[in-house]
Design an enzyme around this catalytic site. Sequence first.
Site, short mmCIF file in Angstrom:
data_model
loop_
_atom_site.label_atom_id
_atom_site.label_comp_id
_atom_site.label_asym_id
_atom_site.label_seq_id
_atom_site.Cartn_x
_atom_site.Cartn_y
_atom_site.Cartn_z
CB SER A 450 -0.86 0.02 1.26
OG SER A 450 -1.61 -1.15 1.32
CB CYS A 643 -5.16 -0.10 5.95
SG CYS A 643 -3.78 -0.80 5.00
CG ASP A 688 -5.21 -1.31 1.17
OD1 ASP A 688 -5.20 -2.29 0.40
OD2 ASP A 688 -4.26 -0.53 1.29
CD1 TRP A 690 -1.00 -7.80 4.48
CD2 TRP A 690 -1.77 -5.80 3.81
NE1 TRP A 690 -0.31 -6.84 5.15
CE2 TRP A 690 -0.75 -5.62 4.77
CE3 TRP A 690 -2.40 -4.69 3.25
CZ2 TRP A 690 -0.35 -4.34 5.20
CZ3 TRP A 690 -1.99 -3.44 3.67
CH2 TRP A 690 -0.97 -3.27 4.64
P1 FAD Z 1 6.54 -14.38 1.29
O1 FAD Z 1 7.76 -15.13 0.93
O2 FAD Z 1 5.59 -14.07 0.23
O3 FAD Z 1 5.82 -15.13 2.46
C1 FAD Z 1 4.60 -14.61 2.96
C2 FAD Z 1 3.91 -15.63 3.84
O4 FAD Z 1 3.57 -16.78 3.08
C3 FAD Z 1 4.74 -16.17 4.99
O5 FAD Z 1 4.67 -15.34 6.11
C4 FAD Z 1 4.11 -17.50 5.23
O6 FAD Z 1 2.96 -17.35 6.01
C5 FAD Z 1 3.70 -17.95 3.85
N1 FAD Z 1 4.75 -18.80 3.27
C6 FAD Z 1 5.64 -18.47 2.31
N2 FAD Z 1 6.44 -19.52 2.03
C7 FAD Z 1 6.04 -20.53 2.82
C8 FAD Z 1 6.46 -21.89 2.99
N3 FAD Z 1 7.47 -22.42 2.30
N4 FAD Z 1 5.79 -22.64 3.88
C9 FAD Z 1 4.77 -22.14 4.58
N5 FAD Z 1 4.33 -20.87 4.48
C10 FAD Z 1 4.96 -20.08 3.61
N6 FAD Z 1 2.95 -5.60 3.56
C11 FAD Z 1 3.59 -4.59 4.19
O7 FAD Z 1 4.53 -4.82 4.95
N7 FAD Z 1 3.20 -3.28 3.98
C12 FAD Z 1 2.18 -2.94 3.16
O8 FAD Z 1 1.89 -1.76 2.99
C13 FAD Z 1 1.49 -4.00 2.48
N8 FAD Z 1 0.46 -3.73 1.67
C14 FAD Z 1 -0.19 -4.74 1.03
C15 FAD Z 1 -1.25 -4.45 0.19
C16 FAD Z 1 -1.90 -5.46 -0.48
C17 FAD Z 1 -3.05 -5.14 -1.40
C18 FAD Z 1 -1.48 -6.80 -0.30
C19 FAD Z 1 -2.17 -7.92 -1.02
C20 FAD Z 1 -0.44 -7.10 0.55
C21 FAD Z 1 0.23 -6.08 1.21
N9 FAD Z 1 1.30 -6.37 2.05
C22 FAD Z 1 1.92 -5.34 2.70
C23 FAD Z 1 1.85 -7.74 2.19
C24 FAD Z 1 2.96 -7.95 1.15
O9 FAD Z 1 2.42 -7.96 -0.14
C25 FAD Z 1 3.72 -9.26 1.33
O10 FAD Z 1 2.82 -10.32 1.39
C26 FAD Z 1 4.60 -9.30 2.53
O11 FAD Z 1 5.51 -8.23 2.52
C27 FAD Z 1 5.40 -10.61 2.60
O12 FAD Z 1 6.13 -10.76 1.40
P2 FAD Z 1 7.42 -11.65 1.35
O13 FAD Z 1 7.74 -11.93 -0.07
O14 FAD Z 1 8.50 -11.10 2.19
O15 FAD Z 1 6.95 -13.01 2.04
#
Ligand code: FAD
Length: 690
Positions: A450, A643, A688, A690
């Site tokens: 966001s 949010c 908003d 997630w």
């Molecule tokens: P990822 O690698 O994608 O992992 C995320 C989660 O998936 C993990 O915590 C776990 O629960 C699960 N996971 C992944 N791999 C495994 C596995 N091997 N086994 C089991 N479980 C697993 N985030 C913010 O910090 N700030 C924001 O402003 C924000 N805004 C958003 C707005 C929208 C519309 C959406 C959809 C999401 C938003 N998010 C926000 C969340 C963000 O998009 C990410 O999901 C978040 O930062 C995690 O991403 P990542 O790639 O680090 O983690």
Amino acid sequence: AQLDTLDLIVLSIILVGTVAYFTKGKYWGVTKDPYANSFANANGLKAGKTRNIIEKMDESGKNCVIFYGSQTGTAEDYASRLAKEGKSRFGLDTMVADLEDYDYENLDAISEDKVVMFVLATYGEGEPTDNAVDFYEFITGEDVSFSESADPPLGNLKYVAFGLGNNTYEHYNSMVRNVNKALEKMGGHRIGEAGEGDDGAGTMEEDFLAWKEPMWAALAEKMGLEEREAQYEPVFGIVEREGLTRDSPEVYLGEPNKMHLEGSAKGPFNAHNPYIAPIAESRELFQVPDRNCLHMEVDISGSNLSYQTGDHIAVWPTNPGQEVDYFLDILGLSEKRHQVISVKALEPTAKVPFPTPTTYDAIVRYHMEICAPVSRQFLATLAAFAPDEASKTEMTKLGSDKGYFHDKVSKYHYNIAGVLRTVGGGQKWTSIPFSAFIEGVTKLQPRYYSISSSSLAQPKKISITAVVESQVIPGRSDPFQGVATNYLFALKEKQNGDPNPKPFGQTYEITGPRNKYDGIHLPVHVRHSNFKLPSDPSKPIIMIGPGTGVAPFRGFVQERAHQATAGETIGKTLLFFGCRKRGEDFMYESEWEDRKKALGDSFEMINAFSREGPKKVYVQHRLKEMAKEINELLEKKAYVYVCGDAANMAREVNTVLAQIIAEQRGVSEAKGEEIVKNMRAANQYQEDVW
Ligand code: FAD
């Protein structure tokens, strides 16, 4: 009178022009995204493909099409899995299709010997995914008109439906529900149940697995299919390109498309074409051991990208080096990681999900979600390629036993390489065709954030506020780490002087393919959202955003402060923010003070510090304490914005708001609920989450 040749030529030109005009290019192979074609070309697919699904199926000899409406890749992945299974177990001639690639006016002309499957994710507030918008509007439209005008229009249609939703949202699985209703109403014959997967309960994969078995049984009966021993057949062929090295200019090393390869990446920048944006500035928002929260300023001034306050920015991550190494190693591909390969679809309807020629390293690093949770079904598929009998037995058991799979895999957050390593005791799994991974592992997905800035105050700089995902998993030696946030963390470290950043021991290819991201660049695109301030700044607003949920509200308050400075009248601007402790994780503390100077009494921040007192205090509690004022603001048609955490907070805020309304206005709780529901419908209550 006879027409001479010239007349004929003129007439045909007029005719062609007219058809082109009335069809708005639909039948001319023009896709909505100009880059879809260059991408398809890069993959060796033909440009100018038809938008007529029946023609396409007839041409390619298919009797089963699986359409997907996908935002994050899961629905697309399920569609591929259904296609594979339909083919290998039941001998169906299957194809997967993106809903956005076809037209639906002739769905009534489908023959009875075909079956159409829909795998449909619901996005946000009950909306279709971006690629399903046109289909959804057409099929649920007031008066859908089909080419054949049969009665009922879809009397010949056999269909199957599965939805991907999240029960923490108000409009749970509304896509599949509404599409199913529309198809039924028009005479379509559904086979099996309209399945519903629930991400909110964390049971998506299991819901899908439980739904599809009875569906296959019903389909087999209906279509007289005989089940056979499933045989794995690769969808993609891998050809080693001896004449090419990774320095050859035509080899993709992670570039998202042809323009990026040729160094001429121009806009429009979108979900198919990211902008490689410089990060102007990055820092941490608080200093607590083991908890990191990032603030980044992404400079879009060199592009024609624009955004509006409340939109989302999509970040295209890179996988961590160690995970890339593990993955290649367990497949016995380490030595060959830089071997140039071409990937070709062995099926005319399959699409290679990344550009080629490329290398194993580039595919695994830039295009595959190798760290993601493992699908149980995928393990069953891989069993046949195990290095020994014991591993084969174990993989089969993991694939078929839900509880066992949970205890051995899910509980530890293992990814695919982790499972193969554990099951095979470190032996290499060299017999698995690489195609199985292209089919069975999702494409690496952009992550959304966001936007935490105001487009009015800083139109060419997008702020991101992100918490770094790192979890200690009992029974596992290393912490589980999120892909995108640790990549961002590494970028931040590098920008702030660390030449070799290693957040939690992970390294990243920060400089990107061919060093094109050098100088701290990040591939991004912008996704427009409906999360918007009222156009009239004098309207009161109530914002509820604990933790990183405060991100868009930083933008909202910045916008209102900007407007106040410009002399506009600003309505009450109430922000509920929650975190653990004032001295620990209070984000943007000094900025709020500055905004207060610009906004005066119209801005008020209410804090909930959950770990300061003897009792945990959350934003919901603070809302309740201010019931009278909240209700008064609502009566003045204040807009409410929520949010952050979808699972608990957003739901509780909804409940508390309904209670406040009920108490303050002396109506029943049911009536309070109804009022909140109506506020949502009128866009006066926006989420908003997630
Ligand atoms: P990822 O690698 O994608 O992992 C995320 C989660 O998936 C993990 O915590 C776990 O629960 C699960 N996971 C992944 N791999 C495994 C596995 N091997 N086994 C089991 N479980 C697993 N985030 C913010 O910090 N700030 C924001 O402003 C924000 N805004 C958003 C707005 C929208 C519309 C959406 C959809 C999401 C938003 N998010 C926000 C969340 C963000 O998009 C990410 O999901 C978040 O930062 C995690 O991403 P990542 O790639 O680090 O983690």
